[in-house]
Design an enzyme around this catalytic site. Structure first.
Site, PDB file in Angstrom:
ATOM      1  CG  ASP A 205      36.356  -9.310  -1.709  1.00 37.89           C
ATOM      2  OD1 ASP A 205      36.812  -9.142  -2.697  1.00 37.89           O
ATOM      3  OD2 ASP A 205      35.663  -9.717  -1.074  1.00 37.89           O
TER       4      ASP A 205
ATOM      5  CG  HIS B  37      33.426  -6.706  -3.587  1.00 42.22           C
ATOM      6  ND1 HIS B  37      34.032  -7.970  -3.203  1.00 42.22           N
ATOM      7  CD2 HIS B  37      32.461  -6.522  -4.286  1.00 42.22           C
ATOM      8  CE1 HIS B  37      33.765  -8.603  -3.547  1.00 42.22           C
ATOM      9  NE2 HIS B  37      32.368  -8.280  -4.593  1.00 42.22           N
TER      10      HIS B  37
ATOM     11  CB  SER C  93      31.049  -9.271  -6.461  1.00 36.98           C
ATOM     12  OG  SER C  93      30.077  -9.624  -5.559  1.00 36.98           O
TER      13      SER C  93
END
Length: 557
Positions: A362, A413, A256
């Site tokens: 995502d 994610h 991330s």
């Protein structure tokens, strides 16, 4: 025994008929005595060996309990290598056998990452507390994995105040635990982490809220420091003293915001490492940090990083963070330097090898693009479905020209710290296999833990000083031949149809979560209802007869 031997020899010497056989019989008695002495010596050694095993196990258990009471880790035992030479060949073989037999009698828990603070450094977390890292060293590996944690960011006074209230551990180190458990690619479990479980592992907690790019110190006029780029640089310098200087390879990775941090910092870190340890090869591994600077599905009030369109939040953030961005990218976008936070803009300017992991759908990108209407739950109209499907195609298009990428059609994610990360696959090639193939420059992705030699197959049993016989050599040769055959079979299995390493894999299935190795989605409703609605509404968008989708299910449900 000597007395008995004397009595026996005395009796035989009195008989004149045995004078010719006296030397032969004496030699026989002497040999018998030597064999008995050898047998007693072996017995004593075996008893000593058993006692050593018992003592070592007892000491390990006591040490483990004492370390647990102190709150420290009992995993490392100091050993003087210089003293090993004094033991001789037999002593070293005995010590090695004791180590093998006592492997499972000590602390059976997985080693944990230990906290280290940057106490003598000016770089800090948002609130001014000491930044730091967690480390778990492995003396059997010359490979290092440095992982940068993720967790959104803040971009103005209001969003940072909200972040401090909701996510205080991402702005301060004051409550960091002494130890942390590694998972995914940071796990020492060979089942969970088949290719990197033996590597030296470092986790850098995220406490700068700037996607690892800032250089701004805390002052009287500012409530927070934003020093993510400087924290990473300082940790790498510290690791040089911890053994990184003697390593062969450094994999800088993150998820991330940490993945974005890899892209932003990788060339600078590679130059830093090269200046101090030229033999260390540096590579980047980006997980869920490949965001798009596209237009959102719809706009809404911008209060924090996960409600703002990415373009807007980054434009605000660079005014607060005083970021340090790659020079080549900044030169390419002199009036829009904020674009250097987006992978497809930054990637062409990078000089260091980078592997990209990005879900086509995502979850964070979907959230910041405001695709879902919270008031309507999961219900999507035709335009929303089209936007979602186009998003997947856009992500795929930006990854076409990358040298190494893994893009499953998942609604998810970050991946790398998931305990089942190694099961995610495209075209029967798992993510862990593909990364290892890329990182080893195309070598076969046969797990190192499957090729370890078992203790029973070694010729290192105590007291076995004689060289292997011709029969044993023949058996060893056959074992090596079979091992090569198994390795070649795995090599063919883990490679593509053209016999090449599969390090660029983009899913071809046509809708979200159509890859059956995707992690489960946490839908709020029952999966039967979700599946029925999902397939029917998707069919209408793709101009497919809904009746034909009646028996089609989301993978994994």
């Amino acid at each position: 025994m000597e007395a008995q031997c004397g009595q026996m020899t005395g009796k035989t010497s009195k008989d004149p008929s045995h004078k010719g056989a006296e030397p032969l019989q004496a030699n026989h008695i002497k040999n018998t005595s030597m064999e008995a002495d050898k047998q007693r010596t072996r017995t004593k050694l075996h008893v000593l060996h058993a006692l050593c095993v018992l003592v070592v196990c007892t000491l390990l258990a006591q040490r483990s309990q004492a370390a647990a009471q102190r709150g420290s880790s009992p995993n490392d035992i100091a050993l003087s290598v210089d003293r090993l030479t004094e033991l001789g060949n037999r002593g070293q073989a005995l010590l090695r056998n004791i180590a093998i037999m006592t492997h499972s009698c000590g602390n059976t828990e997985m080693p944990q990452l230990r906290r280290k603070r940057l106490r003598h450094s000016s770089v800090t977390c948002n609130d001014g507390s000491h930044a730091g890292y967690y480390i778990r060293k492995s003396h059997s590996s010359s490979k290092w994995i440095v992982f940068m944690e993720g967790g959104w960011f803040c971009f103005d006074k209001a969003s940072c105040a909200e972040r401090r209230r909701l996510m205080p551990d991402f702005m301060s180190s004051r409550k960091w635990p002494r130890n942390r458990k590694g998972s995914g690619i940071l796990s020492w479990d060979p089942e969970e982490n088949p290719y990197y479980y033996q590597a030296n592992m470092v986790l850098i907690p995220y406490c700068s809220s700037d996607s690892w790019s800032g250089t701004k110190n805390k002052t009287k006029n500012s409530d927070f420091a934003f020093m993510g780029s400087l924290i990473l640089e300082e940790v790498i310098k510290k690791l040089m003293k911890k053994g990184l200087r003697k390593a062969k390879k450094l994999i800088l990775t993150g998820s991330s915001a940490g993945g974005t941090g890899v892209l932003v910092n990788i060339d600078r870190i590679a130059d830093l490492v090269k200046s101090r340890a030229p033999q260390v090869e540096v590579r980047g591994l980006v997980d869920a940090g490949w965001f798009l600077d596209n237009e959102p599905y719809r706009g809404r009030p911008c209060h924090n990083a996960y409600s703002c369109p990415p373009i807007t939040s980054i434009q605000k953030g660079i005014q607060l963070w005083e970021p340090r961005l790659p020079r080549d990218c900044s030169a390419q976008y002199p009036t829009e330097v904020w674009r250097c936070y987006f992978g497809h803009r930054l990637y062409p300017t990078l000089k260091t090898e980078v592997y990209i992991i990005q879900n086509l759908y995502d979850a964070a990108q979907i959230k910041v693009n405001n695709v879902f209407d919270e008031s309507r739950g999961l219900e999507l109209n035709r335009d929303q479905w089209k936007y979602l499907l186009q998003l997947g195609e856009q992500v795929k298009a930006t990854l076409m020209n990358t040298s190494a990428a893994f893009a499953p059609a998942c609604v998810s994610h970050d991946v790398l710290l998931n305990s089942e990360w190694h099961k995610l696959a495209i075209d029967s090639v798992t993510l862990s296999q593909s990364i290892y193939c890329w990182e080893e420059n195309g070598q076969t992705a046969a797990s190192p833990c499957h090729s370890r030699t078992s203790p029973s197959s070694r010729n290192d049993t105590p007291l076995a000083d004689a060289p292997p016989s011709s029969e044993e050599k023949r058996k060893q040769k056959n074992r090596r031949r079979k091992k090569r055959r198994r390795r070649n079979r795995r090599k063919r299995k883990n490679r593509g149809h053209n016999g090449q390493c599969r390090k660029h894999l983009l899913d071809r299935c046509p809708w979200p979560h159509c890859n059956c190795s995707c992690p489960r989605c946490r839908w709020p409703d029952t999966m039967n209802e979700v599946n029925q609605y999902f397939m029917k509404s998707l069919a209408s968008v793709m101009d497919i007869d809904p009746d034909k989708m009646q028996d089609v299910n989301l993978c994994g449900y």
